[in-house]
Enzyme design. Sequence first.
Site, PDB file in Angstrom:
ATOM      1  N   ASN A  15       2.915   3.354  -0.150  1.00 35.85           N
ATOM      2  CA  ASN A  15       4.241   3.741  -0.657  1.00 35.85           C
ATOM      3  C   ASN A  15       5.296   3.550   0.435  1.00 35.85           C
ATOM      4  O   ASN A  15       5.037   3.738   1.626  1.00 35.85           O
ATOM      5  CB  ASN A  15       4.263   5.163  -1.224  1.00 35.85           C
ATOM      6  CG  ASN A  15       3.696   6.217  -0.315  1.00 35.85           C
ATOM      7  OD1 ASN A  15       2.844   5.959   0.523  1.00 35.85           O
ATOM      8  ND2 ASN A  15       4.172   7.434  -0.473  1.00 35.85           N
ATOM      9  N   ILE A  16       6.476   3.143   0.008  1.00 37.21           N
ATOM     10  CA  ILE A  16       7.583   2.888   0.927  1.00 37.21           C
ATOM     11  C   ILE A  16       8.792   3.653   0.414  1.00 37.21           C
ATOM     12  O   ILE A  16       9.343   3.330  -0.651  1.00 37.21           O
ATOM     13  CB  ILE A  16       7.892   1.377   1.031  1.00 37.21           C
ATOM     14  CG1 ILE A  16       6.648   0.619   1.533  1.00 37.21           C
ATOM     15  CG2 ILE A  16       9.091   1.147   1.963  1.00 37.21           C
ATOM     16  CD1 ILE A  16       6.845  -0.865   1.724  1.00 37.21           C
ATOM     17  N   GLU A  17       9.160   4.693   1.166  1.00 36.79           N
ATOM     18  CA  GLU A  17      10.264   5.561   0.730  1.00 36.79           C
ATOM     19  C   GLU A  17      11.593   5.112   1.335  1.00 36.79           C
ATOM     20  O   GLU A  17      11.657   4.197   2.155  1.00 36.79           O
ATOM     21  CB  GLU A  17       9.935   7.010   1.103  1.00 36.79           C
ATOM     22  CG  GLU A  17       8.675   7.477   0.382  1.00 36.79           C
ATOM     23  CD  GLU A  17       8.340   8.938   0.611  1.00 36.79           C
ATOM     24  OE1 GLU A  17       8.912   9.563   1.551  1.00 36.79           O
ATOM     25  OE2 GLU A  17       7.506   9.449  -0.150  1.00 36.79           O
TER      26      GLU A  17
ATOM     27  N   CYS B 289       6.091   2.804  -5.064  1.00 37.98           N
ATOM     28  CA  CYS B 289       4.724   3.331  -4.984  1.00 37.98           C
ATOM     29  C   CYS B 289       3.762   2.325  -4.360  1.00 37.98           C
ATOM     30  O   CYS B 289       3.978   1.107  -4.409  1.00 37.98           O
ATOM     31  CB  CYS B 289       4.203   3.675  -6.377  1.00 37.98           C
ATOM     32  SG  CYS B 289       4.984   5.089  -7.159  1.00 37.98           S
TER      33      CYS B 289
ATOM     34  N   GLU C 248       0.759   1.441  -5.401  1.00 39.84           N
ATOM     35  CA  GLU C 248       0.112   0.549  -6.366  1.00 39.84           C
ATOM     36  C   GLU C 248       0.999  -0.657  -6.654  1.00 39.84           C
ATOM     37  O   GLU C 248       0.530  -1.794  -6.739  1.00 39.84           O
ATOM     38  CB  GLU C 248      -0.148   1.287  -7.685  1.00 39.84           C
ATOM     39  CG  GLU C 248      -1.065   2.487  -7.568  1.00 39.84           C
ATOM     40  CD  GLU C 248      -0.336   3.785  -7.272  1.00 39.84           C
ATOM     41  OE1 GLU C 248       0.648   3.779  -6.498  1.00 39.84           O
ATOM     42  OE2 GLU C 248      -0.751   4.813  -7.821  1.00 39.84           O
TER      43      GLU C 248
ATOM     44  N   CYS D 190       1.022   7.012 -11.093  1.00 41.38           N
ATOM     45  CA  CYS D 190       2.145   7.511 -11.891  1.00 41.38           C
ATOM     46  C   CYS D 190       2.342   6.624 -13.126  1.00 41.38           C
ATOM     47  O   CYS D 190       1.782   5.522 -13.230  1.00 41.38           O
ATOM     48  CB  CYS D 190       3.417   7.579 -11.052  1.00 41.38           C
ATOM     49  SG  CYS D 190       4.247   5.993 -10.838  1.00 41.38           S
TER      50      CYS D 190
ATOM     51  N   CYS E 237       3.590   3.026 -12.506  1.00 40.73           N
ATOM     52  CA  CYS E 237       2.543   2.138 -11.967  1.00 40.73           C
ATOM     53  C   CYS E 237       1.533   1.772 -13.041  1.00 40.73           C
ATOM     54  O   CYS E 237       1.031   0.641 -13.072  1.00 40.73           O
ATOM     55  CB  CYS E 237       1.860   2.789 -10.771  1.00 40.73           C
ATOM     56  SG  CYS E 237       2.932   2.833  -9.321  1.00 40.73           S
TER      57      CYS E 237
HETATM   58  N1  THU Z   1       3.425   7.705  -5.121  1.00 39.26           N
HETATM   59  C1  THU Z   1       2.716   6.537  -5.098  1.00 39.26           C
HETATM   60  O1  THU Z   1       2.778   5.763  -4.133  1.00 39.26           O
HETATM   61  N2  THU Z   1       1.915   6.267  -6.159  1.00 39.26           N
HETATM   62  C2  THU Z   1       1.769   7.067  -7.253  1.00 39.26           C
HETATM   63  O2  THU Z   1       1.119   6.678  -8.218  1.00 39.26           O
HETATM   64  C3  THU Z   1       2.370   8.401  -7.238  1.00 39.26           C
HETATM   65  C4  THU Z   1       3.417   8.623  -6.232  1.00 39.26           C
HETATM   66  C5  THU Z   1       4.296   8.016  -3.980  1.00 39.26           C
HETATM   67  C6  THU Z   1       5.767   7.929  -4.279  1.00 39.26           C
HETATM   68  C7  THU Z   1       6.339   8.851  -3.217  1.00 39.26           C
HETATM   69  O3  THU Z   1       6.551   8.104  -2.029  1.00 39.26           O
HETATM   70  C8  THU Z   1       5.242   9.873  -2.966  1.00 39.26           C
HETATM   71  O4  THU Z   1       4.072   9.319  -3.537  1.00 39.26           O
HETATM   72  C9  THU Z   1       5.522  11.232  -3.558  1.00 39.26           C
HETATM   73  O5  THU Z   1       5.838  11.130  -4.903  1.00 39.26           O
END
Ligand code: THU
Length: 130
Positions: free
Chosen positions: A42-44, A53, A55, A86, A89
Amino acid sequence: MDYKLLIEEAEKAKTKAYAPYSNFRVGAALLTEDGKIYTGGNIENASYGLTMCAERTAVYKAVLEGEKKFKAVAITSDSHDYISPCGACRQVLAELCGLDIDVIMLKNINDFKLVKLKELLPYSFTKDSL
Ligand code: THU
């Protein structure tokens, strides 16, 4: 099929996640039908809505390298419970990998649930719906 290597790659990918806001790292590893693995984390962003996300980073990398056929995706996270992809994804995986792929949802490296994507996305909306 033994997904040990795929799981290890997802764990490695998690260490590269960029998640300074949630502190919740996610790693994904996507297996193609001919045995290649593409990873994602994941890259925020400070503008939270731009977060991507794990995935989807893995799927987009693979598709942009020309991959079209997939077998499985392994997902791991900082949660102490099984990580579940999620909704966004699930939809993207359905579009680009198909509903028949295996989804390996990890609790830890030795404990996971394996389900088909179609079990996670029943009554899906796909190109066949159009
Ligand atoms: N996140 C994912 O990378 N994949 C998911 O299926 C659920 C959520 C990440 C997004 C965010 O950076 C962190 O998890 C918290 O929601």
